[in-house]
Write an enzyme that holds these catalytic residues in place. Structure first.
Site, short mmCIF file in Angstrom:
data_model
loop_
_atom_site.label_atom_id
_atom_site.label_comp_id
_atom_site.label_asym_id
_atom_site.label_seq_id
_atom_site.Cartn_x
_atom_site.Cartn_y
_atom_site.Cartn_z
N SER A 35 21.21 16.26 106.97
CA SER A 35 19.86 16.53 106.49
C SER A 35 19.56 15.86 105.15
CB SER A 35 19.62 18.04 106.38
OG SER A 35 20.29 18.56 105.26
N LYS A 83 19.79 20.55 98.95
CA LYS A 83 18.40 20.19 99.26
C LYS A 83 17.72 19.63 98.02
CE LYS A 83 18.64 21.91 103.44
NZ LYS A 83 18.59 21.05 104.63
#
Lengths: 146, 161
Positions: free
Chosen positions: A27, A69
Site C-alpha cells: 500500500s 500511511k
C-alpha cells in the site's frame, strides 16, 4: 560494564526512540517496498503535531502491528477523493509521491479536532483492498524517518 | 566483591518474586486463556480428534450468550452454539492461516470476576510462497465462569474510519 551500558542504550533507543518496523504489503509503494526495514521516530511529535505529507506509523492495540500511511488531511479539514484526485477543503492536493492512480472516489468527510486522514501512496490498487481513512491522533505513534 | 554478589542475588530474587506474582495474577490467567484459545485455533485436525470435538473445545472459550461483532456491516454472531457451528464448518480452512494474539491489555474489574481486554489479532496467511498478515484490533468482555475465563463479548475496533 561497557557491554551492559551498550545493551541498555540499545534497548532504550529501539523501544522508546527509534522503533524498527518491517513493511509488509504494497500500500505504500513505490515509496516503501514490502519487506523493507524502516525506523519510526517516536519522539517526532513530542513538541509538534503531524503535518501533511508526513509518513506516520499508526498503532492498533499496541506497537506489535503498525500501519505505515501518509497524512493527507489535518484536524478540522474537509477531504474528498474525486476520480483519484484528493481535494482538501475543495482544493486539489498536489501529491508528487503518487505514481499510479486509479479513479478512487470518496464522499467528502469532515475531520474532527483530533483526527487525521491517512492513506498509502499506492493508489494504483483497488480502493477496496487499501486500508485508509480517518484515524485518531492518539493512534499515531511517530514519523517514519526512512 | 562480596557486596556485588549480594546485590546481584537480591536483584535475581526480586525479579523471580515479581515473575512469580505476575504468573499467579488474574491478569496473567486471562492472557494465558487467550493464548490457549489461539493455540487451539491453530491446532490441526489431524491429531485424531474429530471436528466436532475441536469445535466444542473452541466453544468452551465463550459464554453461552456470547456476542461477536465483527463490524464493517457484518451480522453479529450470537451464542456459543453458533460459534461452535461456525468453527466446525471453518475447521478445514484454518490450516491455511495462523492466529496470533498480541498487545494484550487486561483490565480487571473490582472482585476479579470480569475483565475487559484489548488486543490485536493477527491472521498470518500462508500460500503461494508468500505470507501475508492481516490484523485487527478487538475489544473483549470476559467473565470468570466455573473457574475459567470466557469471552462474553468480542467487538472489532476499526482504527480507520
Amino acid at each position: 560494564m561497557r557491554v551492559l551500558v551498550l545493551i541498555a542504550i540499545s534497548i532504550v533507543t529501539f523501544k522508546w526512540v527509534l522503533l524498527p518496523v518491517r513493511t509488509d504489503g504494497i500500500s505504500m509503494e513505490p515509496t516503501y517496498a514490502s519487506g523493507r526495514l524502516n525506523l519510526v521516530n517516536r519522539l517526532a511529535y513530542f513538541s509538534s503535531t503531524p503535518a501533511r505529507g508526513d509518513v506516520v506509523a499508526i498503532r492498533l492495540a499496541g506497537l506489535h502491528v503498525l500501519y505505515i500511511k501518509r497524512v493527507i488531511g489535518l484536524p478540522g479539514e474537509r477531504l474528498a477523493i474525486v476520480d483519484g484526485e484528493v481535494r482538501v477543503d475543495g482544493r486539489p492536493l498536489l501529491e508528487p509521491y503518487v505514481k499510479h492512480r486509479r479513479p478512487w472516489n470518496l464522499p467528502e468527510v469532515q475531520l474532527g479536532p483530533a483526527e487525521y486522514f491517512v492513506v498509502g501512496d499506492n493508489r494504483g490498487m483497488n480502493a477496496a483492498d487499501h486500508t485508509f481513512g480517518r484515524v485518531d491522533a492518539v493512534r499515531i505513534v511517530g514519523r517514519v524517518v526512512f | 566483591m562480596a557486596r556485588g554478589r549480594v546485590l546481584a542475588l537480591a536483584a535475581i530474587l526480586l525479579a523471580a518474586g515479581y515473575a512469580w506474582s505476575q504468573w499467579g495474577s488474574e491478569k496473567a490467567a486471562v492472557e494465558r486463556r487467550l493464548q490457549a484459545f489461539a493455540s487451539d485455533v491453530n491446532a490441526g485436525t489431524s491429531d485424531g480428534r474429530g471436528l466436532e470435538a475441536r469445535a466444542e473445545l473452541l466453544g468452551s472459550f465463550f459464554t453461552e450468550d456470547v456476542v461477536i461483532d465483527l463490524g464493517r456491516g457484518a451480522s453479529e454472531i450470537r451464542g456459543r452454539a453458533t460459534v461452535m457451528d461456525m468453527a466446525s464448518r471453518l475447521q478445514p480452512r484454518t490450516s491455511a492461516f495462523r492466529l496470533r494474539l498480541t498487545d494484550i491489555g487486561v483490565t480487571l474489574a473490582p472482585g476479579d470476576q470480569t475483565a475487559t481486554v484489548v488486543l490485536t489479532a493477527e491472521f498470518l496467511r500462508r500460500g503461494g510462497g508468500d505470507d501475508s498478515i492481516d490484523a485487527r484490533e478487538f475489544s473483549l468482555d470476559m467473565i470468570k465462569d466455573a473457574g475459567e475465563w470466557r469471552i462474553s463479548r468480542a467487538t472489532a475496533v476499526d482504527a480507520f474510519r
